[in-house]
Write a protein that holds these residues in place. Structure first.
Motif, PDB file in Angstrom:
ATOM      1  N   GLY A  11     -12.138 -15.615   8.660  1.00 47.08           N
ATOM      2  CA  GLY A  11     -12.407 -15.781   7.237  1.00 47.08           C
ATOM      3  C   GLY A  11     -11.659 -14.836   6.328  1.00 47.08           C
ATOM      4  N   HIS A  12     -10.756 -14.035   6.870  1.00 42.79           N
ATOM      5  CA  HIS A  12      -9.969 -13.107   6.060  1.00 42.79           C
ATOM      6  C   HIS A  12      -8.498 -13.162   6.479  1.00 42.79           C
ATOM      7  N   TYR A  13      -7.659 -12.626   5.616  1.00 39.48           N
ATOM      8  CA  TYR A  13      -6.281 -12.328   5.992  1.00 39.48           C
ATOM      9  C   TYR A  13      -6.205 -10.866   6.414  1.00 39.48           C
ATOM     10  N   TRP A  14      -5.365 -10.612   7.392  1.00 39.98           N
ATOM     11  CA  TRP A  14      -5.206  -9.263   7.917  1.00 39.98           C
ATOM     12  C   TRP A  14      -3.734  -8.891   7.970  1.00 39.98           C
ATOM     13  N   LEU A  15      -3.450  -7.645   7.703  1.00 41.20           N
ATOM     14  CA  LEU A  15      -2.112  -7.087   7.905  1.00 41.20           C
ATOM     15  C   LEU A  15      -2.264  -5.888   8.834  1.00 41.20           C
ATOM     16  N   ILE A  16      -1.589  -5.963   9.983  1.00 44.98           N
ATOM     17  CA  ILE A  16      -1.579  -4.850  10.932  1.00 44.98           C
ATOM     18  C   ILE A  16      -0.157  -4.322  11.013  1.00 44.98           C
ATOM     19  N   ALA A  17       0.018  -3.013  10.930  1.00 52.00           N
ATOM     20  CA  ALA A  17       1.357  -2.424  10.939  1.00 52.00           C
ATOM     21  C   ALA A  17       1.348  -1.115  11.721  1.00 52.00           C
ATOM     22  N   ASP A  18       2.499  -0.774  12.224  1.00 59.23           N
ATOM     23  CA  ASP A  18       2.687   0.431  13.029  1.00 59.23           C
ATOM     24  C   ASP A  18       2.885   1.632  12.107  1.00 59.23           C
ATOM     25  N   VAL A  19       2.028   2.632  12.246  1.00 58.94           N
ATOM     26  CA  VAL A  19       2.176   3.869  11.465  1.00 58.94           C
ATOM     27  C   VAL A  19       2.457   5.055  12.388  1.00 58.94           C
ATOM     28  N   TRP A  20       2.919   4.764  13.604  1.00 59.01           N
ATOM     29  CA  TRP A  20       3.381   5.767  14.578  1.00 59.01           C
ATOM     30  C   TRP A  20       2.272   6.672  15.092  1.00 59.01           C
ATOM     31  N   LYS A  21       1.047   6.352  14.780  1.00 59.45           N
ATOM     32  CA  LYS A  21      -0.130   7.038  15.327  1.00 59.45           C
ATOM     33  C   LYS A  21      -1.254   6.015  15.421  1.00 59.45           C
ATOM     34  N   GLY A  22      -0.908   4.906  16.033  1.00 54.07           N
ATOM     35  CA  GLY A  22      -1.798   3.760  16.055  1.00 54.07           C
ATOM     36  C   GLY A  22      -1.404   2.743  14.997  1.00 54.07           C
ATOM     37  N   LEU A  23      -2.218   1.705  14.853  1.00 56.00           N
ATOM     38  CA  LEU A  23      -1.903   0.589  13.974  1.00 56.00           C
ATOM     39  C   LEU A  23      -2.834   0.571  12.769  1.00 56.00           C
ATOM     40  N   MET A  24      -2.233   0.612  11.591  1.00 54.59           N
ATOM     41  CA  MET A  24      -2.969   0.479  10.329  1.00 54.59           C
ATOM     42  C   MET A  24      -3.455  -0.959  10.176  1.00 54.59           C
ATOM     43  N   ILE A  59       0.869  -1.173   0.000  1.00 55.15           N
ATOM     44  CA  ILE A  59       0.000   0.000   0.000  1.00 55.15           C
ATOM     45  C   ILE A  59       0.907   1.224   0.000  1.00 55.15           C
ATOM     46  N   ASP A  60       0.403   2.320  -0.525  1.00 55.26           N
ATOM     47  CA  ASP A  60       1.223   3.533  -0.627  1.00 55.26           C
ATOM     48  C   ASP A  60       1.173   4.318   0.688  1.00 55.26           C
ATOM     49  N   THR A  61       1.650   3.693   1.735  1.00 59.72           N
ATOM     50  CA  THR A  61       1.687   4.300   3.069  1.00 59.72           C
ATOM     51  C   THR A  61       2.967   3.842   3.767  1.00 59.72           C
ATOM     52  N   ASN A  62       3.647   4.764   4.445  1.00 58.39           N
ATOM     53  CA  ASN A  62       4.829   4.354   5.194  1.00 58.39           C
ATOM     54  C   ASN A  62       4.404   3.705   6.507  1.00 58.39           C
ATOM     55  N   ALA A  63       5.080   2.614   6.850  1.00 59.15           N
ATOM     56  CA  ALA A  63       4.710   1.829   8.028  1.00 59.15           C
ATOM     57  C   ALA A  63       5.870   0.912   8.378  1.00 59.15           C
ATOM     58  N   GLU A  64       5.781   0.291   9.547  1.00 62.01           N
ATOM     59  CA  GLU A  64       6.774  -0.704   9.949  1.00 62.01           C
ATOM     60  C   GLU A  64       6.119  -1.743  10.842  1.00 62.01           C
ATOM     61  N   GLY A  65       6.891  -2.782  11.173  1.00 59.50           N
ATOM     62  CA  GLY A  65       6.376  -3.821  12.055  1.00 59.50           C
ATOM     63  C   GLY A  65       5.141  -4.527  11.547  1.00 59.50           C
ATOM     64  N   PRO A  66       5.098  -4.961  10.271  1.00 59.95           N
ATOM     65  CA  PRO A  66       3.879  -5.628   9.788  1.00 59.95           C
ATOM     66  C   PRO A  66       3.673  -6.981  10.466  1.00 59.95           C
ATOM     67  N   LYS A  67       2.423  -7.327  10.674  1.00 58.06           N
ATOM     68  CA  LYS A  67       2.051  -8.662  11.135  1.00 58.06           C
ATOM     69  C   LYS A  67       0.887  -9.135  10.297  1.00 58.06           C
ATOM     70  N   VAL A  68       1.061 -10.287   9.634  1.00 60.09           N
ATOM     71  CA  VAL A  68       0.036 -10.849   8.759  1.00 60.09           C
ATOM     72  C   VAL A  68      -0.491 -12.136   9.397  1.00 60.09           C
ATOM     73  N   LEU A 100      -4.140 -12.360  -0.124  1.00 61.93           N
ATOM     74  CA  LEU A 100      -2.788 -11.887   0.225  1.00 61.93           C
ATOM     75  C   LEU A 100      -2.148 -11.059  -0.880  1.00 61.93           C
ATOM     76  N   LYS A 101      -2.955 -10.639  -1.828  1.00 62.58           N
ATOM     77  CA  LYS A 101      -2.421  -9.830  -2.930  1.00 62.58           C
ATOM     78  C   LYS A 101      -3.069  -8.447  -2.971  1.00 62.58           C
ATOM     79  N   THR A 102      -4.379  -8.432  -2.933  1.00 59.92           N
ATOM     80  CA  THR A 102      -5.125  -7.173  -2.963  1.00 59.92           C
ATOM     81  C   THR A 102      -5.585  -6.852  -1.548  1.00 59.92           C
ATOM     82  N   TRP A 103      -5.224  -5.654  -1.081  1.00 62.35           N
ATOM     83  CA  TRP A 103      -5.490  -5.278   0.297  1.00 62.35           C
ATOM     84  C   TRP A 103      -6.417  -4.063   0.347  1.00 62.35           C
TER      85      TRP A 103
END
Length: 335
Positions: free
Chosen positions: A224-237, A210-219, A244-247
């Protein structure tokens, strides 16, 4: 009179027995869930079940949070070993020491372990900074290690990522392919993904997740879905996918608003998620800048603790979390 006296004696005896009977251990997670006893800087956890020891292991970045450096000097987040804690139930965690990581393929600074079990072998992808630095400008890479027992680690390959500033791996398996997400700091700190048939040879996909800066992804997979949670320094995206291709991004962030309880009163950062018995528990770290001790010691805020909360799927199909609610943190052995 004798009857009444006998009843009193019996009642006192029962009360004494009750006082001597130990209370059942609580299933509710303490706040904080875990605090490192050496540097007080536990962060970036990865939790896995140890089948031989029959307990849960928590691997984490062991920041040297008690080190007081001049303002702007970030050497306290360098020179970091990987700490290990263990728990039989997921509620009570005890420090186990430092992970036995070979220096020959790593370096002085170790960040963000990702621990993964596959076909009887434990794997770790570890972010390495080869030295201790006062700023954030040094190169960094990801190395693969393996272990038969979560105690003794053997060097594997250094991942060819097409960048000299890569951190924070997250691995999942689907449709005969392993996928590894990571942050490329040379590409605007976007998240990218690698694909591999065997956990050793990887091919980088060209586009960011995704066109967003982030770190620490967890998939992870949940509900019933796949999830990606990542740190965007103002909470978690939060991102959701079925392949696992289109998010698709979630409209709101998790753990952006501080909690109401002591040690959990700042934003949540760099998550791990364990799906266990149909429940998803999110583990995150919290800085202690709002602790009472920080009023007299500004460096106290460098300290970080590990907290846990339960993820749920709301009526709109997106993830929710109530960090202030008591959470049953018990984990049971995976089947």
């Amino acid at each position: 009179m004798k009857t009444r006296l006998s009843l009193v004696i019996i009642a006192l005896s029962l009360a004494g027995c009750a006082a001597l009977t130990p209370a059942k251990p609580s299933a509710i997670a303490p706040k904080p869930l875990y605090r490192d006893p050496v540097y007080d800087g536990a962060a970036d956890v990865s939790i896995i079940y140890d089948r031989a020891a029959k307990d849960w292991k928590m691997f984490y970045t062991n920041r040297r949070a008690t080190l007081k450096t001049p303002d702007g000097d970030v050497s306290w987040v360098h020179g970091t070993p990987i700490g290990v804690a263990a728990s039989k139930d997921g509620v009570n965690w005890a420090y186990q020491g430092m992970a036995d990581i070979p220096l020959s393929c790593t370096g002085e600074t170790l960040w963000a372990p990702e621990v993964y079990a596959d076909k009887g072998t434990y794997h770790m992808w570890l972010t390495v900074v080869p030295g201790v630095f006062k700023d954030w400008k040094a190169g960094r890479f990801i190395v693969h290690l393996t272990s038969p027992d979560l105690k003794h680690w053997t060097c594997g390959e250094r991942l060819e990522l097409g960048t000299d500033r890569a951190i924070d791996a997250s691995v999942i398996h689907k449709d005969a392919l392993y996928r590894l997400w990571f942050k490329d700091e040379r590409k605007g700190s976007r998240l990218f993904v690698l694909e591999s048939p065997d956990l050793t040879s990887w091919v980088r996909q060209p586009d960011p997740v995704i066109d967003t800066n982030a770190e620490g992804p967890k998939v992870f997979q949940f509900g019933g879905h796949y999830w990606l949670i990542a740190d965007v320094w103002k909470g978690l995206m939060v991102l959701r996918s079925d392949d696992l291709k289109t998010w698709t991004p979630q409209p709101n962030r998790l753990l952006e608003q501080p909690g109401t309880q002591a040690t959990d009163n700042d934003k949540g950062q760099h998550p791990d998620v364990v799906v266990n018995n149909g429940r998803a528990l999110i583990y995150y770290f919290v800085h202690q800048y709002k602790a009472p001790e920080a009023a007299a010691d500004p460096k106290y805020g460098q300290r970080t603790v590990i907290q846990v909360a339960e993820l749920k799927i709301g009526p709109d199909g997106w993830l929710t979390v109530d960090r202030n609610a008591p959470v049953d943190a018990r984990l049971t052995p995976p089947k």
